[in-house]
Design an enzyme around this catalytic site. Structure first.
Site, PDB file in Angstrom:
ATOM      1  N   SER A  40     -31.748 -34.175  -7.544  1.00  0.00           N
ATOM      2  CA  SER A  40     -30.072 -33.862  -8.207  1.00  0.00           C
ATOM      3  C   SER A  40     -29.537 -34.345  -7.031  1.00  0.00           C
ATOM      4  O   SER A  40     -28.946 -35.684  -6.507  1.00  0.00           O
ATOM      5  CB  SER A  40     -30.175 -32.982  -9.745  1.00  0.00           C
ATOM      6  OG  SER A  40     -29.111 -32.856  -9.860  1.00  0.00           O
ATOM      7  N   ASP A 154     -32.768 -36.726 -14.957  1.00  0.00           N
ATOM      8  CA  ASP A 154     -32.178 -34.851 -13.337  1.00  0.00           C
ATOM      9  C   ASP A 154     -33.687 -35.041 -12.824  1.00  0.00           C
ATOM     10  O   ASP A 154     -34.652 -34.062 -13.941  1.00  0.00           O
ATOM     11  CB  ASP A 154     -31.889 -34.214 -13.512  1.00  0.00           C
ATOM     12  CG  ASP A 154     -31.538 -33.439 -12.987  1.00  0.00           C
ATOM     13  OD1 ASP A 154     -32.327 -33.070 -12.295  1.00  0.00           O
ATOM     14  OD2 ASP A 154     -30.024 -33.402 -12.853  1.00  0.00           O
TER      15      ASP A 154
END
Length: 291
Positions: A40, A154
């Site tokens: 991320s 993610d």
């Protein structure tokens, strides 16, 4: 000869800006970052550094005020996510060109999650920006990336601090950065470089936007049950637990901890404060570890 470092940068929204401070301090103290893995925001900052563009990105991020962040939010009308993130990448493209991961000067790995096939995805070749975009696709917030037969979300869903996905070299040390640590936050002393007058004018617009996104689901107004707050707290608990278990299984040589209370997930206008905090957290961690 400089000590080589395999650097792992964890997920955590705006708190990931502290990774810039971590990198700055490691370099200042004479370490050689030979490889990076990230999830991320960790994949984002790690990729920018590997591309040799950290100076440009740091300067840009420090210039952002609340209204600048507001303008970069492109609302999606899709049920897959609220934010498309196209504006951010379009803006960054103006001063950071895309590169092939395999052509970067250091080994780089981004971690994403393949939601369709329910598995972790390791990205270490191809477009750097595509790898970053796949890794930052926070479920229900940032729209996922659909490519071929894969639905990327993610990487923090499965591996928020990818210590087991870093390229290692003989003689290097493993340093991991956890920006979701459940430790108290001590705010660093930093100079406010932004115009206070401008901030006062634009803050009301930003606050109104936040309020719309944070309207409570429940009738009990004493509970902060807004949309983003629930997502942030839920994902935060999940990430903290996964991170704890991951670091127990794969303990790094040095762990740098950044408090989860240092800022909210979307408070990217706090770059100056967070970068300084990352430096201080690194100094503290290094002082308690002798390698």
């Amino acid at each position: 000869m400089k000590q080589k470092v395999a650097l792992v940068l964890g997920s955590g929204g705006a708190r990931g800006l502290a990774h810039i401070g971590v990198i700055r301090e490691l370099l200042k103290q004479g370490f050689d970052i030979s490889s990076i893995s990230g999830t991320s925001m960790g994949a984002f900052i790690g990729g920018i550094y590997a591309a040799g563009k950290l100076d440009e990105f740091e300067s840009w991020s420090k210039s952002l005020g609340k209204m600048d962040v507001f303008r970069l939010v492109d609302i999606s009308f899709s049920i897959k996510g609220i934010i498309k993130a196209n504006r951010v990448f379009d803006e960054i493209h103006k001063f950071i060109p895309d590169q092939k991961i395999e052509e970067l000067s250091i080994k780089y790995t981004a971690v994403a999650t393949d939601l369709k096939h329910k598995k972790e995805v390791i990205i270490n070749e191809g477009s750097l920006f595509e790898a970053i975009r796949a890794s930052i696709s926070m479920p229900l917030v940032i729209t996922p990336v659909i490519k071929n037969d894969t639905l990327f979300v993610d990487g923090g869903v499965l591996n928020p601090v990818p210590v087991n996905r870093i390229y290692r070299q003989k003689g290097d040390i493993l340093i991991a950065v956890n920006v979701n640590s459940q430790i108290p936050y001590q705010k660093p002393l930093v100079e406010n470089t932004k115009s206070q007058h401008l901030e006062n004018i634009t803050t009301s617009k930003f606050v109104n936007f936040q309020k719309k996104l944070s309207r409570p689901f429940l009738t009990n107004k004493t509970e902060n049950t807004g949309y983003f707050n629930i997502i942030s707290k839920t994902s935060g608990l999940m990430i903290s637990q996964i991170t704890k278990l991951t670091l127990e299984i794969n303990p790094p040589d040095i762990l740098i901890e950044v408090s989860r209370n240092s800022c909210g997930t979307f408070e990217f206008y706090k770059a100056v404060e967070l970068i300084e905090y990352g430096k201080e957290a690194t100094i503290k961690a290094l002082a308690h570890n002798t390698i």
